[in-house]
Design an enzyme around this catalytic site. Structure first.
Site, PDB file in Angstrom:
ATOM      1  N   SER A 188       0.845  -1.194   0.000  1.00 31.11           N
ATOM      2  CA  SER A 188       0.000   0.000   0.000  1.00 31.11           C
ATOM      3  C   SER A 188       0.887   1.254   0.000  1.00 31.11           C
ATOM      4  CB  SER A 188      -0.961  -0.045   1.190  1.00 31.11           C
ATOM      5  OG  SER A 188      -2.031   0.855   1.027  1.00 31.11           O
ATOM      6  N   HIS A 220      -7.811  -5.791   0.403  1.00 31.66           N
ATOM      7  CA  HIS A 220      -6.616  -4.956   0.473  1.00 31.66           C
ATOM      8  C   HIS A 220      -5.527  -5.586   1.342  1.00 31.66           C
ATOM      9  CE1 HIS A 220      -4.417  -1.255  -0.091  1.00 31.66           C
ATOM     10  NE2 HIS A 220      -4.238  -1.142   1.202  1.00 31.66           N
TER      11      HIS A 220
END
Length: 258
Positions: free
Chosen positions: A98, A234
């Site tokens: 990320s 995610h």
């Protein structure tokens, strides 16, 4: 390869999660927004003896909790490039998830432009669109409830900790600072191309990311490029740690631990 230098910027910025007996490679992991070095703790048992695992210690969390968080990519990447250069000889590889993917890329780019500095031999990016493909979601100025709600929706260990009121008050300033960093960061387009392989990973159920955005990482290298999706959202890498690390090691030409 020698042990990590003590009393240097390296010891300030990295936690040794697994020290190799005779390390032939250092794998440096860059956490996500709001994340910490301990996020990669479970990887220690997945690596062979000749791989040393280092995780970046961002200011404002864990044992650096009383230090002000860094809110600008330039400052963070400059400091980490210097710290990586001080690690000494021996090959490096970077993995970033990320926000950490962008940080790892910026550090690699700085090391590539520093005369006499040996950068990583490969860059692994995860859960993040390539340069020019990440749009601001305005969470840096969101209310505490909105920010926590977004993090909980993505899941992950940091999000669960934020459900505790006492931990939320302690952790949220660093989370918000990370979002300021992410939302103020603008990658060069086209980005400086690295002369090392770039491998991109993502969760196939990540509703904030699509394959086209991940494919944009191909512009960041003049060398090999590949993409692989794993089941999950995610934070797919929490449940998919074993196959993810196995794929990473295979691309580095290193066998998994016994």
């Amino acid at each position: 390869m020698n042990a990590m230098p003590q009393g240097t910027s390296a010891s300030q910025w990295f936690r040794v999660i697994r020290g190799g007996r005779t390390p032939g490679l250092r794998l440096v992991c860059f956490p996500h927004a709001g994340g910490s070095a301990s996020f990669f703790r479970s990887w220690a048992q997945l690596l062979p003896d000749d791989v040393e695992l280092l995780a970046v210690r961002y200011p404002g969390r864990e044992d650096r909790i009383f230090e002000p968080p860094v809110e600008h990519m330039e400052e963070l990447a400059d400091s980490l490039a210097e710290a990586c250069a001080s690690l000494g000889g021996g090959p490096l590889a970077f993995f970033g998830h990320s926000m950490g993917a962008s940080v790892a890329y910026e550090v690699a780019a700085r090391m590539a432009n520093a005369p006499g500095t040996a950068g990583p031999q490969a860059l692994f990016v995860s859960g993040r669109g390539g340069p020019g493909k990440n749009q601001s979601r305005g969470l840096a100025t969101a209310t505490d409830e909105e920010l926590v709600g977004d993090l909980v929706a993505m899941s992950g260990t940091t999000a669960q900790a934020l459900l505790n009121k006492e931990l939320r008050d302690l952790l949220l300033p660093a989370v918000r600072a990370d979002y300021r960093l992410v939302e103020s960061y603008t990658a060069s387009v086209p980005p400086p191309a690295l002369d090392i392989p770039v491998y991109a990973y993502y969760g196939d159920a990540d509703d904030k990311l699509d394959e086209d955005s991940v494919l944009a990482w191909s512009s960041a290298t003049r060398s090999a490029f590949a993409v692989r999706a794993f089941p999950g959202g995610h934070f797919y890498l929490e449940e998919q740690a074993a196959p993810l690390v196995a794929d990473l090691l295979a691309r580095l030409g290193t066998s998994t631990s016994a």
